[in-house]
Scaffold this active site. Structure first.
Site, PDB file in Angstrom:
ATOM      1  N   GLU A  96       0.857  -1.184   0.000  1.00  9.58           N
ATOM      2  CA  GLU A  96       0.000   0.000   0.000  1.00  9.58           C
ATOM      3  C   GLU A  96       0.894   1.235   0.000  1.00  9.58           C
ATOM      4  O   GLU A  96       1.984   1.224   0.596  1.00  9.58           O
ATOM      5  CB  GLU A  96      -0.863  -0.010   1.267  1.00  9.58           C
ATOM      6  CG  GLU A  96      -1.644   1.257   1.559  1.00  9.58           C
ATOM      7  CD  GLU A  96      -2.309   1.253   2.945  1.00  9.58           C
ATOM      8  OE1 GLU A  96      -1.755   0.631   3.881  1.00  9.58           O
ATOM      9  OE2 GLU A  96      -3.392   1.840   3.066  1.00  9.58           O
ATOM     10  N   ASN A 108      -7.114   6.087  -1.752  1.00  9.49           N
ATOM     11  CA  ASN A 108      -5.986   5.202  -1.454  1.00  9.49           C
ATOM     12  C   ASN A 108      -6.131   4.038  -2.427  1.00  9.49           C
ATOM     13  O   ASN A 108      -7.020   3.195  -2.247  1.00  9.49           O
ATOM     14  CB  ASN A 108      -6.072   4.743   0.016  1.00  9.49           C
ATOM     15  CG  ASN A 108      -4.859   3.962   0.455  1.00  9.49           C
ATOM     16  OD1 ASN A 108      -4.135   3.413  -0.380  1.00  9.49           O
ATOM     17  ND2 ASN A 108      -4.628   3.893   1.759  1.00  9.49           N
ATOM     18  N   LYS A 135      -9.360   1.828  -2.007  1.00  7.56           N
ATOM     19  CA  LYS A 135      -9.547   1.249  -0.675  1.00  7.56           C
ATOM     20  C   LYS A 135     -10.907   1.621  -0.093  1.00  7.56           C
ATOM     21  O   LYS A 135     -11.249   2.799   0.028  1.00  7.56           O
ATOM     22  CB  LYS A 135      -8.442   1.739   0.252  1.00  7.56           C
ATOM     23  CG  LYS A 135      -8.443   1.134   1.654  1.00  7.56           C
ATOM     24  CD  LYS A 135      -7.224   1.638   2.418  1.00  7.56           C
ATOM     25  CE  LYS A 135      -7.102   1.061   3.805  1.00  7.56           C
ATOM     26  NZ  LYS A 135      -5.886   1.593   4.499  1.00  7.56           N
ATOM     27  N   GLU A 153      -6.415   8.533   7.697  1.00  7.22           N
ATOM     28  CA  GLU A 153      -6.864   8.129   6.354  1.00  7.22           C
ATOM     29  C   GLU A 153      -8.256   8.660   6.051  1.00  7.22           C
ATOM     30  O   GLU A 153      -8.534   9.039   4.907  1.00  7.22           O
ATOM     31  CB  GLU A 153      -6.844   6.617   6.217  1.00  7.22           C
ATOM     32  CG  GLU A 153      -5.433   6.038   6.232  1.00  7.22           C
ATOM     33  CD  GLU A 153      -5.417   4.585   5.848  1.00  7.22           C
ATOM     34  OE1 GLU A 153      -5.004   3.760   6.679  1.00  7.22           O
ATOM     35  OE2 GLU A 153      -5.826   4.253   4.728  1.00  7.22           O
ATOM     36  N   CYS A 186      -4.786  -3.081   2.854  1.00  8.85           N
ATOM     37  CA  CYS A 186      -4.536  -2.929   4.281  1.00  8.85           C
ATOM     38  C   CYS A 186      -5.716  -3.237   5.197  1.00  8.85           C
ATOM     39  O   CYS A 186      -6.009  -4.385   5.443  1.00  8.85           O
ATOM     40  CB  CYS A 186      -3.976  -1.532   4.559  1.00  8.85           C
ATOM     41  SG  CYS A 186      -3.078  -1.477   6.096  1.00  8.85           S
ATOM     42  N   ASN A 191       0.234  -0.945   5.192  1.00  5.86           N
ATOM     43  CA  ASN A 191       1.112  -0.120   6.041  1.00  5.86           C
ATOM     44  C   ASN A 191       0.471  -0.163   7.416  1.00  5.86           C
ATOM     45  O   ASN A 191      -0.523   0.550   7.649  1.00  5.86           O
ATOM     46  CB  ASN A 191       1.145   1.339   5.597  1.00  5.86           C
ATOM     47  CG  ASN A 191       1.905   1.620   4.321  1.00  5.86           C
ATOM     48  OD1 ASN A 191       2.410   2.712   4.135  1.00  5.86           O
ATOM     49  ND2 ASN A 191       1.981   0.668   3.412  1.00  5.86           N
TER      50      ASN A 191
HETATM   51  N1  ING Z   1      -3.457   0.398   8.719  1.00  5.30           N
HETATM   52  C1  ING Z   1      -3.886  -0.412   9.774  1.00  5.30           C
HETATM   53  C2  ING Z   1      -4.445  -1.755   9.320  1.00  5.30           C
HETATM   54  O1  ING Z   1      -5.642  -1.943   9.200  1.00  5.30           O
HETATM   55  C3  ING Z   1      -5.137  -0.720  11.837  1.00  5.30           C
HETATM   56  C4  ING Z   1      -4.787   0.253  10.751  1.00  5.30           C
HETATM   57  C5  ING Z   1      -4.135  -1.432  12.510  1.00  5.30           C
HETATM   58  C6  ING Z   1      -6.446  -0.925  12.153  1.00  5.30           C
HETATM   59  C7  ING Z   1      -4.492  -2.359  13.492  1.00  5.30           C
HETATM   60  C8  ING Z   1      -6.833  -1.845  13.156  1.00  5.30           C
HETATM   61  C9  ING Z   1      -5.841  -2.542  13.828  1.00  5.30           C
HETATM   62  O2  ING Z   1      -3.620  -2.631   9.161  1.00  5.30           O
HETATM   63  C10 ING Z   1      -4.037   0.734   7.526  1.00  5.30           C
HETATM   64  N2  ING Z   1      -3.297   1.503   6.709  1.00  5.30           N
HETATM   65  O3  ING Z   1      -5.170   0.386   7.236  1.00  5.30           O
END
Ligand code: ING
Length: 301
Positions: A46, A106, A123, A142, A168, A193
């Site tokens: 991503e 995205n 996304k 985001e 992601c 990411n």
């Molecule tokens: N990053 C993270 C993901 O979904 C996240 C945000 C991390 C949400 C952990 C919930 C738990 O992997 C992106 N860029 O979506």
């Protein structure tokens, strides 16, 4: 039956100061290494061209527009598309898309082995928040800088394989995989990411984040009889750590390749898509086994 040597091009950190040219040069190196191993399809992360800028707050959202691409391919990415075409390797990578109408997404694209873009995905599931949240250890904006994707979940037959894209946070939602599974997907590519620290739950360790990332992709792969490639941008970006953990999962939910580092790292797996056909004709023969008359709840917003 179709088989493919599939590559995952995990990328290490991209600092705010890193130019697109410097990043594309790293992507080119990974592409050359992949080709040397017989890879014909290479998956990048991503937002593969820039640092994960949604960690930064800007009052004026237009201040972030320099992280976006207004056309694809473009001058910066031409070396990557040209080499992919010359080497006969299909690629997919994510980037921030600014449309001529001024909309922000995205986005990820998919090419064929002739270097032509055959698919685009925007996304759908955007995590985080819109406004500055002082209670968080770091921001995840985001929802501030991107609109939810407007293209839905689609598949493309590419090199004889039915491929779909997600990005992601999409990997955490079963709907993502089932929307693609109902279209016969055989390979889901997911760049990510993922901050290694939960901005709201400080003691959630990296091990649990890595576990959750594996869990959702293994489940999605198994429950839809598809390969899944989840490829990270990892490492310390301007002091903020992104987890690695890139994996390739087979249609039985088994991890068949895994990255060891948090840097630029190529992972490779032999994929025999006959495995998908078996799952789709037996345990996950959707037409024979699903009872959609009982699947009635779409959920409320
Ligand atoms: N990053 C993270 C993901 O979904 C996240 C945000 C991390 C949400 C952990 C919930 C738990 O992997 C992106 N860029 O979506």
């Amino acid at each position: 039956m179709t088989t493919m040597i599939l590559g995952g091009a995990q990328m290490g950190p991209i600092q705010q100061a890193d130019s697109r040219a410097a990043v594309v040069a790293r992507m080119v190196d990974l592409l050359r290494a992949a080709h040397a191993k017989g890879v014909t399809m290479l998956v990048y992360p991503e937002l593969a061209l820039t640092t994960f800028f949604p960690r930064w707050y800007a009052e004026d959202r237009a201040e972030m527009d320099h992280w976006f691409e207004t056309e694809m391919p473009n001058g910066a990415t031409a070396p990557l598309f040209d080499l992919a075409r010359d080497l006969g390797v299909a690629i997919t990578f994510g980037y921030a898309e600014l449309t001529p109408e001024g909309r922000h997404f995205n986005t990820s694209i998919l090419t064929n082995r002739q270097g032509e873009i055959v698919g685009k995905y925007r996304k759908v599931h955007l995590p985080g928040h819109v406004e500055l949240d002082p209670d968080r250890t770091h921001q995840h904006l985001e929802k501030r800088y991107f609109e939810p994707g407007d293209l839905g979940f689609n598949v493309w037959r590419n090199g004889g394989v039915v491929m779909g894209m997600a990005i992601c946070n999409d990997r955490r939602w079963p709907e993502t995989y089932r929307e693609l599974g109902l279209q016969g997907v055989e390979l889901v590519t997911i760049g990510y990411n993922t901050p290694s620290v939960n901005s709201q739950l400080g003691d959630e360790g990296l091990a649990q984040r890595l576990f959750h990332s594996d869990l959702v992709m293994q489940a999605g792969a198994y429950q839809n009889a598809t390969f899944v490639a989840g490829i990270a941008k990892a490492g310390l970006e301007d002091g903020h750590h992104l987890m690695g953990g890139s994996i390739i999962v087979d249609p039985n939910g088994m991890v068949i390749a895994r990255a060891d580092t948090e840097d630029d790292e190529l992972i490779v797996a032999d994929c025999d898509f006959a495995l998908c056909a078996f799952g789709k004709a037996t345990v996950f023969d959707f037409a024979r086994h699903r009872r959609i008359e009982h699947y009635t709840r779409t959920g409320t917003q």
